[in-house]
Scaffold this active site. Structure first.
Site, PDB file in Angstrom:
ATOM      1  N   LYS A  76      46.710  -3.590   5.351  1.00 25.25           N
ATOM      2  CA  LYS A  76      45.998  -4.805   4.873  1.00 25.25           C
ATOM      3  C   LYS A  76      47.116  -5.809   3.962  1.00 25.25           C
ATOM      4  O   LYS A  76      46.436  -6.781   3.901  1.00 25.25           O
ATOM      5  CB  LYS A  76      44.740  -4.217   4.060  1.00 25.25           C
ATOM      6  CG  LYS A  76      43.933  -3.513   4.901  1.00 25.25           C
ATOM      7  CD  LYS A  76      43.210  -4.243   6.041  1.00 25.25           C
ATOM      8  CE  LYS A  76      42.345  -3.192   6.586  1.00 25.25           C
ATOM      9  NZ  LYS A  76      41.332  -3.954   7.858  1.00 25.25           N
ATOM     10  N   SER A 122      40.702   7.691   6.420  1.00 20.44           N
ATOM     11  CA  SER A 122      40.871   6.719   7.638  1.00 20.44           C
ATOM     12  C   SER A 122      42.019   7.172   8.323  1.00 20.44           C
ATOM     13  O   SER A 122      42.251   7.573   9.577  1.00 20.44           O
ATOM     14  CB  SER A 122      40.846   5.538   7.575  1.00 20.44           C
ATOM     15  OG  SER A 122      41.727   5.065   6.432  1.00 20.44           O
TER      16      SER A 122
END
Length: 282
Positions: free
Chosen positions: A6, A254
């Site tokens: 990110k 994740s």
């Protein structure tokens, strides 16, 4: 720098805002986040002199809130039952009320475009340098930026590569084939109008909010995925622990989900296949 894919998204959003003139010196940026994008935006804002306000559902980890606050961000917490759409709507309200810059990570074209220019080509280059063929690329989706952007670059440069998209077994949004309702916010269309009917709570933080992001939908419309596999939350957590204990890879749930999916792909892939799993953070 902050150990998450990110970081690229945050830089892309800020640079796009500066280029368009929407983001001005001294501005406040606001965004709904499960944590990683918020941490990345807090970092970029600290470096460039912007204030940052993160809106985060109570169901996401306290540790991420602490990291954002340590980076100078203000964190607002929304009720867990409202899910991803609840925090998104709160961020939209704050942006409209105060005139803040809404980052729109789930809708902005800058998201996938950055991964198309960087992450995808870097993956292809890494395999080419080693004289290897990339047979399968496995990824999940939060915003869908990595899937859509890197996926488009990978398909363009290596058409034979099969892209396997993964999502939680309890939240099979893409698998359902049901479309996401959308609305216009502050003059731009694409934000979720409500929760997706197939979503149920799951423990894979950062993956699959309770709506299909427009960025992810754009990737789906490009027909990038060859297959969608569902992963159980417990399998994702167990795999994340195994990665830490057996491989020294300290990642989130994740990451465990992506690797579990990749292992399932390996079980049926032809012998000698090269399978790459996208671990979002370490």
């Amino acid at each position: 720098p902050l150990s998450s894919v990110k970081d690229r998204l945050a830089l892309a959003i800020v640079e796009a805002g500066e280029k368009s003139g929407e983001l001005k010196p001294g501005s406040t940026i606001v965004e709904a986040t499960s944590g990683n994008t918020g941490i990345a935006l807090a970092m970029v804002c600290a470096q460039r002199g912007y204030s940052f306000v993160a809106v985060m559902a109570a169901s996401f980890s306290v540790e991420r809130r602490k990291v954002m606050r340590a980076l100078g961000a203000k964190v607002l917490v929304t009720p867990a039952p409202l899910g991803g759409t609840g925090m998104v709507q709160k961020a939209e309200e704050l942006a409209e009320k105060h005139g803040w810059f809404l980052a729109r990570q789930f809708e902005t074209e800058a998201n996938a475009e950055f991964h198309k220019k960087t992450t995808g080509p870097e993956i292809l280059a890494a395999f080419a340098t080693r004289g290897k063929r990339l047979d399968y690329w496995v990824t999940g989706y939060g915003t869908g930026g990595t899937f859509a952007g890197a996926g488009e670059a990978i398909k363009a440069g290596s058409p034979s590569t099969k892209i396997v998209l993964s999502e939680p077994k309890s939240a099979p949004l893409v698998t359902s084939g049901k479309e996401q309702d959308r609305k216009e916010v502050l003059g731009k269309f694409g934000a979720p109008a409500g929760a997706h009917p197939e979503w149920k709570p799951h423990p894979i933080q950062g993956w699959t909010p309770n709506f299909i992001p427009k960025v992810c939908e754009d990737g789906l419309k490009l027909n990038l995925k060859d297959e969608v596999l569902l992963v159980d939350g417990k399998d994702a957590m167990d795999t994340a622990i195994k990665l830490a204990q057996q491989e020294g890879i300290f990642c989130g749930i994740s990451g465990g989900a992506a690797v579990w999916t990749a292992i399932e792909v390996c079980k049926k892939a032809p012998k000698g296949s090269n399978v790459l799993a996208m671990i979002p953070d370490t």
